[in-house]
Design a protein around this motif. Structure first.
Motif, PDB file in Angstrom:
ATOM      1  N   TRP A  95      -5.871  -1.506  -0.732  1.00 12.99           N
ATOM      2  CA  TRP A  95      -5.591  -0.366  -1.470  1.00 12.99           C
ATOM      3  C   TRP A  95      -6.570   0.751  -1.544  1.00 12.99           C
ATOM      4  CZ3 TRP A  95      -3.683  -4.470  -5.465  1.00 12.99           C
ATOM      5  CH2 TRP A  95      -2.310  -4.844  -5.690  1.00 12.99           C
ATOM      6  N   LEU A 147      -5.533   9.479  -4.255  1.00 14.97           N
ATOM      7  CA  LEU A 147      -4.717   8.537  -4.801  1.00 14.97           C
ATOM      8  C   LEU A 147      -5.689   7.085  -5.142  1.00 14.97           C
ATOM      9  CD1 LEU A 147      -1.637   8.829  -2.793  1.00 14.97           C
ATOM     10  CD2 LEU A 147      -2.133   9.938  -4.594  1.00 14.97           C
ATOM     11  N   ALA A 148      -6.486   6.715  -4.313  1.00 19.12           N
ATOM     12  CA  ALA A 148      -7.415   5.605  -4.278  1.00 19.12           C
ATOM     13  C   ALA A 148      -7.891   5.589  -5.750  1.00 19.12           C
ATOM     14  CB  ALA A 148      -8.199   5.440  -3.252  1.00 19.12           C
ATOM     15  N   LEU A 176      -5.511   3.832   0.976  1.00 21.55           N
ATOM     16  CA  LEU A 176      -4.738   5.183   0.333  1.00 21.55           C
ATOM     17  C   LEU A 176      -5.804   6.126   0.294  1.00 21.55           C
ATOM     18  CD1 LEU A 176      -3.650   3.615  -3.099  1.00 21.55           C
ATOM     19  CD2 LEU A 176      -2.071   4.202  -1.109  1.00 21.55           C
ATOM     20  N   THR A 186      -1.148   6.638   6.853  1.00 20.33           N
ATOM     21  CA  THR A 186      -1.964   5.773   5.797  1.00 20.33           C
ATOM     22  C   THR A 186      -2.398   4.647   6.369  1.00 20.33           C
ATOM     23  OG1 THR A 186       0.037   6.622   4.135  1.00 20.33           O
ATOM     24  CG2 THR A 186      -1.773   4.521   3.245  1.00 20.33           C
ATOM     25  N   ILE A 219       0.883  -1.108   0.097  1.00 17.17           N
ATOM     26  CA  ILE A 219       0.023   0.111  -0.076  1.00 17.17           C
ATOM     27  C   ILE A 219       0.889   1.387  -0.048  1.00 17.17           C
ATOM     28  CG2 ILE A 219      -1.620   1.153   1.439  1.00 17.17           C
ATOM     29  CD1 ILE A 219      -2.657  -1.837   2.623  1.00 17.17           C
ATOM     30  N   GLY A 248       1.103   3.991  -3.030  1.00 17.13           N
ATOM     31  CA  GLY A 248       1.049   5.374  -2.656  1.00 17.13           C
ATOM     32  C   GLY A 248       1.895   6.268  -3.112  1.00 17.13           C
TER      33      GLY A 248
END
Length: 459
Positions: A99, A107-108, A103, A349, A65, A69
């Motif tokens: 994920w 970003l995700a 994130l 995170t 992850i 990122g």
């Protein structure tokens, strides 16, 4: 059912909802059997559960992850558009769900994930989890959970990111993955057959990895390098080259993450990063290593534990029990990547917060000590990697427990104190990522011995 069919969830899997568990900041249901919703650091038996959720691999997934990122934020792979990601051999699909869930939203939303497994029960549990606990930071449709054989699904091609996390060796999956990466991509590979990679079973090492491996105090480093060597050669066959971003040996498995780029010239130069590790080398062998720029310890006339040789200068005998290779002789990671793997970034995170994550903590019935233990695991997942950044480009590797064999001292020195003493003398030095207490440094062997002796007198 076709091997690449998308499975529709008709009913909850047998044993659903099982027990609630949290990995990172992601809530999931796992079967109510021994070894699932409990803390564990060692390997699990795949047959013990209808869905293989290995708690001991949580740190592996956390690092994935964090690296994803960094890749999205720093635009390593794409300047614009979404990353196409394949989570092969996904089992419970918790990596894919993490994920999308952990994130940051900005970003995700830039990833599209296909999660693949061949097991009906795993698919059922994954789908049920995805429906019951949809991602917080992305849309549920960004994840497709699919039954199939990874080696067939991967042939749709154009993947910017492929994760290979098998139960055993990743070798059967490398060629198909390499052929179907996008022009610029990241390949993450796990291997749990560490007995083979570390040389415990020499015949298996040669059969599976076409390599020799000395089972000594730096066997974990050898394991990472043999795996990287195999990936590098696989890439070269497909006119690609690799650059390691992050490598680690963690308990019962090793894990490497490489940037893969196209180009015949770099692919043809693959053997510049491959070579041999020789244990207890003579002065002539050390001199060859120094001339090739592969020996940070220098001092060819002084007996030393080991050195690298380039591929085109192999040792005289490969079967005397003192040679490992062919293996990767370049850096195991990129310094700028390790610099960003900070405790703050990891906890922000993937760490649990009593305020931010109160709801899932309550659903899982976790106590304060559970949250603290989870967060300690998040920090441990990147701690050694971050600490190794200063000397990652050096190849002077030595375990502290073996130093008394080479210098007359009462016992092994403290790794932290030795690193501090080396830095005070102006040398690069850092902890190594292998499980055994070890350091990496560019200090000459003669100077290292001198510092170790001084430390011994001061104790």
């Amino acid at each position: 059912m076709n091997t690449t069919e998308v499975v529709n969830l008709q009913s909850n899997p047998a044993g659903w909802p099982g027990i609630s568990w949290i990995e990172g900041r992601t809530l999931l249901q796992v079967p109510s059997i021994d070894g699932q919703a409990e803390w564990r650091v060692g390997p699990a038996k795949k047959k013990d559960s209808p869905v293989f959720h290995n708690v001991a691999m949580a740190n592996n997934r956390t690092r994935s992850i964090l690296l994803l990122g960094l890749a999205i934020r720093n635009k390593w792979l794409l300047k614009e558009g979404n990353l196409r990601i394949l989570d092969g051999l996904a089992a419970s699909s918790v990596r894919s769900r993490r994920w999308l869930n952990e994130l940051p939203t900005e970003l995700a939303k830039q990833i599209e994930v296909i999660s693949v497994d061949r097991n009906d029960d795993s698919i059922s549990w994954a789908l049920a989890n995805h429906e019951k606990h949809p991602p917080k930071n992305a849309k549920p449709e960004q994840l497709t959970i699919q039954k199939g054989d990874f080696r067939q699904v991967v042939y749709s091609g154009g993947w910017q990111w492929i994760d290979i996390d098998p139960y055993g060796s990743p070798i059967p999956f490398l060629d198909s993955a390499m052929q179907n990466l996008a022009r610029k991509a990241i390949l993450q590979v796990s291997a749990t057959d560490t007995a083979a990679l570390c040389g415990t079973y020499p015949q298996v090492t040669r059969r599976r990895y076409a390599a020799y491996a000395v089972n000594d105090t730096v066997a974990h480093d050898t394991a990472m390098r043999i795996l990287l060597g195999n990936i590098a050669l696989c890439a070269a066959r497909h006119e690609r080259s690799i650059e390691p971003l992050m490598s680690v040996f963690d308990g019962h498995h090793t894990r490497v993450s490489v940037l893969v780029t196209p180009g015949k010239k770099n692919a043809s130069n693959v053997y510049e990063n491959l070579g041999w590790r020789v244990n207890k080398p003579d002065s002539k062998t050390i001199a060859v290593s120094i001339k090739a720029g592969l020996h940070s310890f220098k001092c060819s006339k002084i007996p030393q534990p080991r050195c690298f040789l380039p591929y085109n200068s192999p040792p005289e005998s490969l079967a005397d029990g003192n040679v490992s290779g062919p293996l990767w002789i370049g850096p195991l990671a990129r310094k700028d990547v390790l610099e960003e793997l900070t405790e703050e970034y990891a906890l922000e995170t993937c760490g649990l917060s009593h305020e931010r994550d109160a709801h899932i903590i309550s659903l899982a019935g976790w106590k304060k000590e559970d949250v603290e233990r989870s967060n300690r695991g998040v920090v441990r997942s990147i701690e050694r990697l971050h600490q190794s950044k200063e000397a990652i480009n050096t190849n002077g590797l030595v375990t502290v427990d073996e130093l008394p064999q080479w210098v007359d001292i009462g016992g092994p020195p403290s790794p932290k104190k030795l690193i501090s003493a080396l830095k005070e003398q102006g040398f690069k030095a850092s902890i190594s990522v292998i499980s055994t207490p070890a350091i990496q440094t560019n200090a000459p062997w003669e100077k290292l011995i001198e510092i170790v002796k001084m430390m011994s007198k001061d104790q």
